[in-house]
Design an enzyme around this catalytic site. Sequence first.
Site, short mmCIF file in Angstrom:
data_model
loop_
_atom_site.label_atom_id
_atom_site.label_comp_id
_atom_site.label_asym_id
_atom_site.label_seq_id
_atom_site.Cartn_x
_atom_site.Cartn_y
_atom_site.Cartn_z
N LYS A 151 38.14 14.67 7.23
CA LYS A 151 38.71 15.67 6.25
C LYS A 151 40.39 15.25 6.33
CE LYS A 151 36.90 19.45 4.85
NZ LYS A 151 36.44 19.23 3.43
N1 PMP Z 1 32.08 15.66 1.17
C1 PMP Z 1 33.41 16.00 0.80
C2 PMP Z 1 34.46 15.11 0.27
C3 PMP Z 1 33.67 17.26 1.12
O1 PMP Z 1 34.95 17.74 0.91
C4 PMP Z 1 32.77 18.42 1.83
C5 PMP Z 1 33.10 19.52 1.95
N2 PMP Z 1 33.80 19.66 3.04
C6 PMP Z 1 31.34 17.82 2.09
C7 PMP Z 1 31.18 16.21 1.72
C8 PMP Z 1 30.46 18.62 2.78
O2 PMP Z 1 31.04 18.86 4.03
P1 PMP Z 1 30.64 20.07 4.68
O3 PMP Z 1 28.98 20.36 4.86
O4 PMP Z 1 31.02 19.82 6.29
O5 PMP Z 1 31.49 21.17 4.18
#
Ligand code: PMP
Length: 304
Positions: A151
Amino acid sequence: MKFWVNNEIVESDEVSFHPLSTALKYGAGVFEGLRGYWNADQERLHIFRLHEHLQRLQDSAKILRFSGMPSSAELAAGMEDVLRADNIATDVHIRVQVFVDEVGGFIDAQGPVRVLISAVPMGRHNEGAGKHITVSSWRRITDSTMPPRIKSIANYENSRLALLEAQRHGYDDAVLLTADGHVSEGPGYNVFIRRGGQLITPSVTNGILEGVTRDSIIALARSLDIDVVERSIDRTELYVADEVFFVGTAGEVTPILSVDRIEVGDGQFGEMTQRLRDVYLEVARNEREDSFGWLTTVNPEEGK
Ligand code: PMP
């Protein structure tokens, strides 16, 4: 609203950044988004998969070579402090932000990092409502140029381009393909499809963020004896799938009703999507046994 900033609790208007901070000049920052679920009967907040989120934050900082990261234990303690300072007694979205905050530094600055933790109330994004999505003309970033599995705030320009394009064309949201044309993910969610009895999701080498919700849905589905496969998905499999849904911390489990105006299945909230969404939310709220040990409970009074 309060922020935890490098070990201090401060009011939001006391947080400022120099315009020449590396974070602002070059987008050197990483973050995490988590949810806390308030269980009214217990009068407790349950943070969902805190340790996995903090591990991903450490991985993000490691790949981008940030220096001086606090430990995950320090961050967990800071998160509890800010939740108590804000007297949180509702469902919340918690954000942990890490910025390379060297003033006047060039793109090779690695630290010091400034870490901010904050929480804002956040209810359900989609109480049963589904989305109409399109396949984006933008391709998902690839690991040979920008690391999609973490992220990094800079990655989100890719997501923005896809989402804004989709909205401009009258869709609710987008799904991006990899450079070689396989399904990757949505701008802020991972994607699952159901074909017959099988649940399929792109593998971690398909340019995806390694989503915590994705991992949770895989584990919950397997615990319900659903056959789950991680593999490359072709674009046209989206059109013939029986169900398609997005998963993510903020969006939780969101049904996709059409892709490029082709109805998914019968165009309704799919049965497996509904079932997994229900189980996911029951576990997150501690209304069902936390058999995976995913919840960290915050006692609002403790530590005051
Ligand atoms: N892909 C992206 C690009 C995201 O920003 C997110 C949200 N964090 C997700 C997938 C899903 O990840 P998570 O389940 O860890 O929130």
